[in-house]
Design an enzyme around this catalytic site. Structure first.
Site, PDB file in Angstrom:
ATOM      1  N   ASP A  31      43.607  10.668  66.887  1.00 42.80           N
ATOM      2  CA  ASP A  31      44.121  12.038  66.815  1.00 42.80           C
ATOM      3  C   ASP A  31      45.647  12.093  66.850  1.00 42.80           C
ATOM      4  OD1 ASP A  31      43.668  11.062  69.484  1.00 42.80           O
ATOM      5  OD2 ASP A  31      44.170  13.043  70.250  1.00 42.80           O
ATOM      6  N   GLU A  32      46.168  13.106  66.211  1.00 38.81           N
ATOM      7  CA  GLU A  32      47.551  13.577  66.347  1.00 38.81           C
ATOM      8  C   GLU A  32      48.620  12.529  66.025  1.00 38.81           C
ATOM      9  OE1 GLU A  32      47.041  17.211  69.461  1.00 38.81           O
ATOM     10  OE2 GLU A  32      47.350  15.247  70.379  1.00 38.81           O
TER      11      GLU A  32
END
Length: 885
Positions: A539-540
Site C-alpha cells: 500500500d501507499e
C-alpha cells in the site's frame, strides 16, 4: 620554561577543560530539568482557519485546509533564559506556520517535530505563561490528535519529558473542545454525541426480556429451531472431544470452565462426530456443522474439525452470563458465509504484547473468526526476530532519542525519549501460531513493502555501515535496501522521506525478501501450520505532494495547497538502478514499480511452497489481473472508501480474478472513533464514527446498498450504484491500525465490542441484506430498498445479546472493551437514561463524581444541579467515560 612546568600546565589546562565540560554538561542538564517542569496546555482555536483569514493554500496545506492551535507553556519555577535547547513533540498534522517570532518548529521524520527558540527568544519568565500560536494542516477534530510526552534536550544532557505530558490522560494538558470546534466544515452534518443526543439515538432500543434472547446464538446460524425445554448444565458437561486434536479439545474445555461450566464425567453429555458426507451443496464447506441440543444430551456433527469446533462454540454462546446453567434445547444447521473472516492487527506502529495477542485470538475463536492478519512491520517498527538479521529487531524493533538512528528508530506517536518497543522472538511467534492453530485460526503474516518499509531500511543501513566499517563490503551489500544513487525527494503518507521505501529494483532487496519469507515460513512449519497466505503489503507507495490536494506554484489551482512540485519526485525516480530497468523495458515506468515488485515477490512466495499471496489492493493496481502473479491465488484487501467510489471499484478487482477481502475503512477500520465526540480515540479520515450498530448494518456483499443505511464522512447522504457484474466477496476483515493505541487496553477498547458485529456479518447473511443487482441505484434518504424495520429489529436483538450476555463473557476473558457512554436527560426534575447496548448498568452522580448510584429506569430518580452519568461493566470493575447531562 622547562618540561616539568609544561607538563604541569598541560595537566592544569586539561583539568580546567574537563571541569569546564562538566560544568557545561551540568548546566545543560539543569536547563533540561527546568524545561521539564514547564506546564503545557494545548487549545484548539479554529478547525476552519481557511474560512477565518488564514490563506491555507499559500501555506501549502493539502486541499487548502488548515487549523489554528495554541500551545501555552507556563513556568511556575525560576526564569529560563537559556537558548540552547530543543523541545520535541509529536503531531499527525504538519506544522505550516508559527505565529510567535521567538520560536520555530521544524519537522524531523514521521510525526516528530522540534520546537526551538529563535534569536528573538526572551526566555520563559518566572511565574508567567508564553503562548505559541500555530497553524497546522487539515483539521484536529479529536483530542487524541494532540499527543503526549513532549520532551526537552540541551547539548549532551539526558532528555526529559515535560512532566504534565507524561500521561495517557489528555485532560492534563489538552483543553476541552468548545462550540463547534468538532466540525470539519461549517456544513458538517454529523451529530455531536452528548448525553442528550445519545438519548435520542438510543430511543428505539429497549431491554428485551430474557425469553426473547432464549436460544439466540452469536454469530447467528443459518437455520435454528428452538424447542420449549431447557438443557441443564449446572452439573457441568461431559465432553466427547475425540474428533478434535488435543490442543483444540483443550481450548473447548477451558472455555466451558471460564464461563462457569465445569467439565466432569457426570455432567451433561456433549457428543461430537465428523461426517463430511452428511453435508450437501452450500453446506459442504469447512466450518459447517449440525447441532442438536436435547434435554438429556447434545450432539455436534461437523463437516470437519472446524465444524465440530464451531458447533461447540455455539453451545458456549448460549451459556448465560448469570451462571444459571440452563440453555435452550434446539436444532441448528449452520455454515459460514465467507471462508475468510478476519481481524487485522498492526503491532508495528505501536507494539502490543504477546498476552494481548493471545487474548484477541481467544475471542476470535469464540465468535468464529478464522483469519488473523498479523502486520509485523512498517515505517515505525519491525516486530519479528529474523535469524541472521539481528539489526531488524535491535534497531528496527525499538525507538528512542538517537538522532543518528544507529541504535534505534526515532520516537513516534507520543512515546517520549526513552527506549520503547518490543518484538516477538522466534519462539514467541511459534507460540502464537500454535495458539491460533488450536483455535481454528490461520495466521497471515504481513511484511509491508515496498512502501511502509522504513524500519527495515534503517535497520539494514545500520547493518551495512557496521559491515562496511569492518571491510566486509560484499556482506554489507547482501541485504541492503537502498540505492545510494537515489536522491529522490519524496514524502510518504505519514511524512517520512525516501527511507520509507525499500528499492524494488535491487537484487539485494529480493534477497532480503527471500530471506524473510524463508525464515517466517520455517517458523510456521515448526508450529504445525505451514503458511497458506503471504501478505505482501503493497500500500501507499507514492509521494503525497504529487497528489490531488496539491498544486504547482507555476499554475495554481483553486482549493489546493500551493507548493513547488518541480522539486518533488515519485518514489525511486532518481535511482539509477530503477532508471536502468525502465530503459531496458523490464517495467513501464516508476508508477508500475510497486505492482512489478509484487509480481517478483509472488515468485519468491511460490518458491517457498505458498499457494496464495495477498496485498492491499493499491499495491497491485497496475497488474492486468490476478494471473499476472506466480501464485495460483491472489487476494486483495479492498480498502477504497465506499462513498468515494468504492461501491463501484470493488467490482473491478473481483472481475479480474482476485479474491476480494472487504476491508473498507468507513465501516471496518477499528482504529476509527466509535462516535462523533472529541474525547473518543482514533483517526477519522474515512469516517467520523463506526460503532457496533454501523458495523452490524454493513452489507459487505452488496456495496451500493450501504448508501441507504449510512452517511459519508461529513454526515451527508450519498448515492451508489454499479453497472458491473459482482462475483461476490471472498471475505470480510476488520482492521486495527495502531497509531493511536499506545497500550494494550487502548487496543482492546478499539477492537471490542465492535469485532462481534464483524463476526456476525462475516458469518451470517441477514435477511435484510439485498441481493446485488447491477444498475440498481441506492440513494441515501430517498430510496427504500432495504427493509429498515427488519434491520432495526435484528439490531435490537443483537444489541441486547451483547449487553445482557456477551460483554460479561468478555469480562471473564480479561478484555478491556469499550463501554458506551449512556444517553441521558433531565425531564420534570427526574433523570431519564438509556444505553446503546441494553442490559448494561447505568450509574449517576450528583456530587461531581464522588459517589455513584445505580440508575433504575422503573423508578427514575429526582435530581437537581449537575448530574453525571456513566455505564458500568457487568462485573462491576470498569466504567465508561463519565459525562455531564
Amino acid at each position: 620554561m622547562n618540561a616539568f612546568k609544561l607538563s604541569a600546565l598541560a595537566r592544569l589546562t586539561a583539568t580546567m577543560g574537563f571541569l569546564g565540560g562538566m560544568g557545561s554538561a551540568m548546566a545543560d542538564q539543569q536547563l533540561v530539568d527546568q524545561l521539564s517542569q514547564l506546564k503545557l496546555n494545548v487549545k484548539m482555536l479554529d478547525n476552519r482557519a481557511g474560512e477565518n483569514g488564514v490563506d491555507c493554500a499559500a501555506l501549502g496545506a493539502d486541499w487548502a485546509s488548515c487549523n489554528r492551535v495554541l500551545f501555552t507553556l507556563s513556568n511556575d519555577g525560576q526564569a529560563i533564559d537559556g537558548k540552547d535547547w530543543v523541545i520535541y513533540f509529536h503531531s499527525p498534522r504538519q506544522t505550516l506556520r508559527v505565529d510567535n517570532d521567538q520560536f520555530k518548529i521544524a519537522h524531523l521524520t514521521g510525526d516528530l517535530y522540534k520546537l526551538e527558540p529563535t534569536a528573538k527568544f526572551s526566555g520563559f519568565p518566572a511565574g508567567k505563561a508564553v503562548e505559541i500560536p500555530v497553524v497546522a494542516e487539515y483539521w484536529q477534530l479529536f483530542r487524541n490528535d494532540f499527543l503526549p510526552r513532549w520532551y526537552a534536550t540541551s547539548g549532551d544532557a539526558k532528555p526529559k519529558m515535560l512532566a504534565n505530558t507524561d500521561t495517557e490522560n489528555l485532560d492534563q494538558f489538552v483543553a476541552p473542545f468548545t462550540g463547534d470546534q468538532w466540525k470539519r466544515t461549517k456544513d458538517d452534518k454529523n451529530i455531536l454525541m452528548t448525553p442528550a443526543s445519545r438519548f435520542v439515538s438510543n430511543a428505539d432500543l429497549q431491554t428485551l426480556p430474557a425469553g426473547a434472547l432464549r436460544g439466540k446464538i452469536v454469530p447467528t446460524p443459518m437455520q435454528v429451531k428452538v424447542h420449549a425445554q431447557d438443557a441443564d448444565l449446572r452439573k457441568g458437561v461431559a465432553l466427547d472431544l475425540s474428533t478434535l486434536v488435543k490442543p483444540a479439545a483443550d481450548v473447548v474445555s477451558q472455555r466451558f470452565a471460564l464461563l462457569g461450566v465445569p467439565v466432569q464425567t457426570n455432567g451433561y453429555p456433549i457428543k461430537t462426530d465428523i461426517q463430511p458426507g452428511k453435508f450437501k451443496g452450500a453446506m459442504a464447506v469447512s466450518g459447517a456443522y449440525e447441532l442438536k441440543i436435547g434435554k438429556k444430551e447434545a450432539q455436534v456433527i461437523g463437516f470437519d474439525q472446524a465444524g465440530v469446533f464451531y458447533g461447540l462454540q455455539s453451545i458456549l454462546s448460549l451459556v448465560p452470563s448469570d451462571g444459571s446453567g440452563k440453555i435452550a434445547t434446539l436444532d441448528a444447521s449452520d455454515a459460514p458465509r465467507f471462508p475468510y473472516r478476519g481481524i487485522f492487527l498492526d503491532v508495528a506502529r505501536n507494539f502490543h504484547k504477546k498476552d494481548a495477542v493471545l487474548r484477541l485470538l481467544d475471542q476470535m475463536a469464540a465468535y468464529k473468526l478464522n483469519k488473523f492478519h498479523f502486520h509485523l512491520s512498517d515505517d515505525e517498527g519491525w516486530r519479528i526476530e529474523i535469524p541472521g538479521l539481528p539489526e531488524l529487531t535491535e534497531v528496527g524493533g525499538q525507538r528512542c532519542h538517537d538522532l543518528s538512528e544507529t541504535t534505534c528508530l526515532l520516537p513516534q506517536y507520543g512515546q517520549g525519549p526513552d527506549v520503547y518497543g518490543g518484538f516477538f522472538s522466534r519462539q514467541d511467534y511459534i507460540d502464537i501460531i500454535k495458539y491460533a492453530q488450536a483455535r481454528q485460526i490461520e495466521v497471515i503474516p504481513e511484511i509491508d513493502m515496498p512502501a511502509h518499509a522504513r524500519a527495515a531500511v534503517v535497520s539494514m543501513e545500520a547493518r551495512y555501515k557496521k559491515l562496511h566499517a569492518a571491510g566486509k563490503e560484499q556482506e554489507a551489500n547482501e541485504f541492503r535496501l537502498v540505492d545510494p544513487t537515489d536522491t529522490s525527494n519524496t514524502t510518504s503518507v505519514q511524512f517520512f522521506n525516501r527511507q520509507s521505501y525499500l528499492n524494488p529494483c535491487l537484487d539485494s532487496s529480493q534477497r532480503f525478501v527471500d530471506k524473510v519469507i524463508g525464515e517466517i515460513a520455517q517458523m510456521h512449519k515448526e508450529a504445525g501450520q505451514p503458511i497458506k497466505t503471504w501478505h505482501f503489503g503493497g500500500d501507499e507507495a507514492k509521494n503525497i505532494r504529487l497528489g490531488a490536494g496539491y498544486t504547482d506554484k507555476a499554475k495554481p489551482e483553486p482549493g489546493k495547497g500551493i507548493i513547488d512540485q518541480s522539486n518533488e519526485d515519485k518514489p525511486w525516480a532518481k535511482s539509477q538502478v530503477c532508471q536502468t530497468m525502465i530503459k531496458e523495458g523490464k517495467v513501464a515506468d516508476m508508477e508500475h514499480l510497486p505492482s512489478y515488485f509484487g509480481q517478483e515477490v509472488s515468485k519468491l512466495v511460490k518458491a517457498h511452497g505458498i499457494d496464495r499471496m495477498q496485498a492491499w489492493q493499491d499495491g497491485l493496481k497496475d497488474a492486468e489481473s490476478s494471473k499476472a502473479f506466480a501464485t495460483s491465488r491472489v487476494g486483495v484487501n479492498f480498502w477504497d472508501t465506499l462513498y468515494w467510489g468504492g461501491f463501484d471499484s470493488v467490482n473491478d478487482w473481483a472481475n479480474k480474478g482476485y479474491e476480494v477481502v472487504v476491508s473498507n475503512p468507513d465501516y471496518v477500520y477499528m482504529d476509527f472513533p466509535y462516535e462523533v465526540n472529541p474525547d473518543e480515540r482514533g483517526y477519522y479520515w474515512g469516517t467520523r464514527f463506526s460503532d457496533e450498530r454501523k458495523v452490524f448494518s454493513f452489507a459487505p456483499d452488496n456495496m451500493p446498498q450501504n448508501a441507504e443505511t449510512s452517511v459519508d464522512r461529513d454526515g451527508n447522504h450519498f448515492n451508489a450504484k454499479s453497472d458491473k457484474p459482482w462475483p461476490g466477496a471472498y471475505g470480510l476483515s476488520a482492521q486495527l491500525w495502531s497509531e493511536t493505541q499506545r497500550t494494550d487496553p487502548q487496543m482492546e477498547y478499539m477492537i471490542f465490542p465492535r469485532a462481534l458485529s464483524v463476526a456476525e456479518r462475516s458469518w451470517h447473511r441477514a435477511g435484510w441484506e439485498q441481493d446485488y443487482r447491477a444498475g440498481r441505484e441506492y440513494k441515501g434518504g430517498e430510496t427504500h430498498f432495504v427493509d429498515t424495520q427488519a434491520l432495526e429489529k435484528d439490531w435490537l436483538r443483537f444489541a441486547n445479546i451483547l449487553g445482557q450476555r456477551e460483554l460479561a463473557k468478555l469480562d471473564k476473558g480479561g478484555v478491556a472493551y469499550r463501554l458506551p457512554v449512556p444517553g441521558a436527560r433531565v425531564a420534570a426534575g427526574k433523570l431519564e437514561a438509556n444505553i446503546a447496548l441494553p442490559g448494561l448498568g447505568i450509574e449517576y452522580s450528583t456530587d461531581g463524581g464522588k459517589q455513584w448510584q445505580r440508575y433504575d429506569a422503573k423508578a427514575k430518580p429526582a435530581v437537581s444541579g449537575e448530574v453525571q452519568v456513566r455505564s458500568v461493566s457487568p462485573d462491576g470493575k470498569r466504567y465508561s467515560r463519565a459525562e455531564k447531562v
